[in-house]
Design a protein around this motif. Structure first.
Motif, PDB file in Angstrom:
ATOM      1  N   SER A 134       0.630  -1.162   0.459  1.00  0.00           N
ATOM      2  CA  SER A 134       0.263   0.131   0.793  1.00  0.00           C
ATOM      3  C   SER A 134       1.118   0.501  -0.219  1.00  0.00           C
ATOM      4  O   SER A 134       2.060   1.658   0.565  1.00  0.00           O
ATOM      5  CB  SER A 134      -1.034   0.192   1.733  1.00  0.00           C
ATOM      6  OG  SER A 134      -0.493   0.333   2.282  1.00  0.00           O
ATOM      7  N   CYS A 135       0.321   2.248  -0.591  1.00  0.00           N
ATOM      8  CA  CYS A 135       0.610   3.452  -0.352  1.00  0.00           C
ATOM      9  C   CYS A 135      -0.088   4.780  -0.079  1.00  0.00           C
ATOM     10  O   CYS A 135      -1.311   4.571  -0.197  1.00  0.00           O
ATOM     11  CB  CYS A 135       1.245   4.468  -1.448  1.00  0.00           C
ATOM     12  SG  CYS A 135       2.427   6.014  -1.680  1.00  0.00           S
ATOM     13  N   ILE A 136      -0.129   4.749   0.895  1.00  0.00           N
ATOM     14  CA  ILE A 136      -0.478   6.508   1.005  1.00  0.00           C
ATOM     15  C   ILE A 136      -0.062   8.113   1.383  1.00  0.00           C
ATOM     16  O   ILE A 136       1.114   8.511   1.413  1.00  0.00           O
ATOM     17  CB  ILE A 136      -1.769   6.556   2.798  1.00  0.00           C
ATOM     18  CG1 ILE A 136      -2.533   7.693   2.672  1.00  0.00           C
ATOM     19  CG2 ILE A 136      -0.053   6.820   4.014  1.00  0.00           C
ATOM     20  CD1 ILE A 136      -3.319   7.969   3.816  1.00  0.00           C
ATOM     21  N   SER A 137      -0.853   8.403  -0.207  1.00  0.00           N
ATOM     22  CA  SER A 137       0.153  10.408  -0.274  1.00  0.00           C
ATOM     23  C   SER A 137      -0.967  10.938   0.126  1.00  0.00           C
ATOM     24  O   SER A 137      -2.478  11.253   0.088  1.00  0.00           O
ATOM     25  CB  SER A 137       0.646  10.182  -1.319  1.00  0.00           C
ATOM     26  OG  SER A 137       0.047   9.721  -2.310  1.00  0.00           O
TER      27      SER A 137
ATOM     28  N   THR B 200      -4.537   6.682  -2.306  1.00  0.00           N
ATOM     29  CA  THR B 200      -3.914   5.877  -1.296  1.00  0.00           C
ATOM     30  C   THR B 200      -3.680   4.653  -3.147  1.00  0.00           C
ATOM     31  O   THR B 200      -5.373   4.872  -3.706  1.00  0.00           O
ATOM     32  CB  THR B 200      -4.955   4.397  -0.633  1.00  0.00           C
ATOM     33  OG1 THR B 200      -6.334   4.477  -1.359  1.00  0.00           O
ATOM     34  CG2 THR B 200      -5.498   5.956   0.839  1.00  0.00           C
ATOM     35  N   GLU B 201      -3.149   3.720  -2.358  1.00  0.00           N
ATOM     36  CA  GLU B 201      -3.510   2.279  -3.940  1.00  0.00           C
ATOM     37  C   GLU B 201      -2.952   1.366  -2.570  1.00  0.00           C
ATOM     38  O   GLU B 201      -1.795   1.252  -2.205  1.00  0.00           O
ATOM     39  CB  GLU B 201      -2.353   2.971  -5.117  1.00  0.00           C
ATOM     40  CG  GLU B 201      -1.013   3.539  -4.731  1.00  0.00           C
ATOM     41  CD  GLU B 201      -0.027   3.448  -5.920  1.00  0.00           C
ATOM     42  OE1 GLU B 201      -0.383   4.216  -6.677  1.00  0.00           O
ATOM     43  OE2 GLU B 201       1.225   3.378  -5.900  1.00  0.00           O
ATOM     44  N   TYR B 202      -3.275   0.126  -3.587  1.00  0.00           N
ATOM     45  CA  TYR B 202      -2.792  -0.569  -3.426  1.00  0.00           C
ATOM     46  C   TYR B 202      -1.853  -1.981  -4.483  1.00  0.00           C
ATOM     47  O   TYR B 202      -2.460  -2.140  -5.310  1.00  0.00           O
ATOM     48  CB  TYR B 202      -4.228  -2.106  -2.567  1.00  0.00           C
ATOM     49  CG  TYR B 202      -4.959  -0.944  -1.060  1.00  0.00           C
ATOM     50  CD1 TYR B 202      -5.713   0.169  -1.960  1.00  0.00           C
ATOM     51  CD2 TYR B 202      -4.444  -1.274  -0.172  1.00  0.00           C
ATOM     52  CE1 TYR B 202      -6.030   0.845  -0.720  1.00  0.00           C
ATOM     53  CE2 TYR B 202      -4.947   0.310   0.782  1.00  0.00           C
ATOM     54  CZ  TYR B 202      -5.779   0.954   0.448  1.00  0.00           C
ATOM     55  OH  TYR B 202      -6.145   1.307   1.292  1.00  0.00           O
TER      56      TYR B 202
ATOM     57  N   THR C  87      -6.758  -2.041   3.966  1.00  0.00           N
ATOM     58  CA  THR C  87      -7.151  -0.478   3.795  1.00  0.00           C
ATOM     59  C   THR C  87      -6.601   0.348   4.987  1.00  0.00           C
ATOM     60  O   THR C  87      -5.451  -0.317   6.464  1.00  0.00           O
ATOM     61  CB  THR C  87      -8.187  -0.379   4.630  1.00  0.00           C
ATOM     62  OG1 THR C  87      -9.290  -1.122   3.757  1.00  0.00           O
ATOM     63  CG2 THR C  87      -8.448   1.521   4.741  1.00  0.00           C
ATOM     64  N   THR C  88      -5.304   1.842   4.134  1.00  0.00           N
ATOM     65  CA  THR C  88      -4.572   2.228   4.875  1.00  0.00           C
ATOM     66  C   THR C  88      -4.763   3.078   5.433  1.00  0.00           C
ATOM     67  O   THR C  88      -5.822   3.805   4.282  1.00  0.00           O
ATOM     68  CB  THR C  88      -2.877   2.315   4.023  1.00  0.00           C
ATOM     69  OG1 THR C  88      -2.041   2.625   4.419  1.00  0.00           O
ATOM     70  CG2 THR C  88      -2.792   3.081   2.906  1.00  0.00           C
ATOM     71  N   SER C  89      -4.433   4.092   6.381  1.00  0.00           N
ATOM     72  CA  SER C  89      -5.103   5.224   7.018  1.00  0.00           C
ATOM     73  C   SER C  89      -3.370   5.822   7.455  1.00  0.00           C
ATOM     74  O   SER C  89      -3.096   5.205   7.746  1.00  0.00           O
ATOM     75  CB  SER C  89      -6.263   5.633   6.888  1.00  0.00           C
ATOM     76  OG  SER C  89      -6.238   4.341   8.647  1.00  0.00           O
TER      77      SER C  89
ATOM     78  N   VAL D 247       0.361   6.188  10.599  1.00  0.00           N
ATOM     79  CA  VAL D 247       0.232   5.631   9.321  1.00  0.00           C
ATOM     80  C   VAL D 247      -0.497   3.714  10.316  1.00  0.00           C
ATOM     81  O   VAL D 247       0.129   3.339  10.415  1.00  0.00           O
ATOM     82  CB  VAL D 247       0.620   5.421   8.309  1.00  0.00           C
ATOM     83  CG1 VAL D 247       0.536   4.489   6.919  1.00  0.00           C
ATOM     84  CG2 VAL D 247       1.468   6.867   8.041  1.00  0.00           C
TER      85      VAL D 247
END
Length: 119
Positions: free
Chosen positions: A48-51, A55-57, A66-68, A76
């Motif tokens: 995952s990546c969050i910015s 988000t993307e998986y 799920t990332t948050s 994170v």
């Protein structure tokens, strides 16, 4: 400054976990944060990546991971539902100041937390 992960453990298949990646000495403001995993004998996988861009998986985890990020941008999370034995791996996080997609050179990475899923 460092990253510290927590929340791993031994879980039965079908269970859930929430992993945390805490920034110490800085905040995730202006950083992208990725979660990665590596199982013995397997290549490292970015899950995952969050910015600020969203988000993307990885395809392998879509719908279950799920990332948050918290309001203070100090933590994170990676919430994992419906755990499978193949999710067994060491999970770690990385922070990127120069990438929306959690690729290339990272600025900080944690030591990782073990997730073990029993069948």
């Amino acid at each position: 400054a460092q990253l510290v992960e927590s929340g791993g453990g031994l879980v039965q298949a079908g269970g859930s976990l929430r992993l945390s990646c805490v920034a110490s000495g800085f905040t995730f403001d202006d950083y992208a944060v990725g979660w990665f995993r590596q199982a013995p004998g397997k290549e490292r996988e970015r899950v995952s990546c969050i910015s600020d861009g969203g988000t993307e998986y990885a395809d392998s985890v879509k719908g279950r991971f799920t990332t948050s990020i918290n309001y203070a941008k100090t933590t994170v999370y990676l919430h994992i539902d419906n755990l499978r034995p193949e999710d067994t791996a060491v999970y770690h996080c990385r922070a990127y100041s120069d990438s929306y997609y959690c690729v290339n050179d990272w600025d900080y990475r944690g030591q990782g937390t073990q997730v073990t899923v029993s069948s």
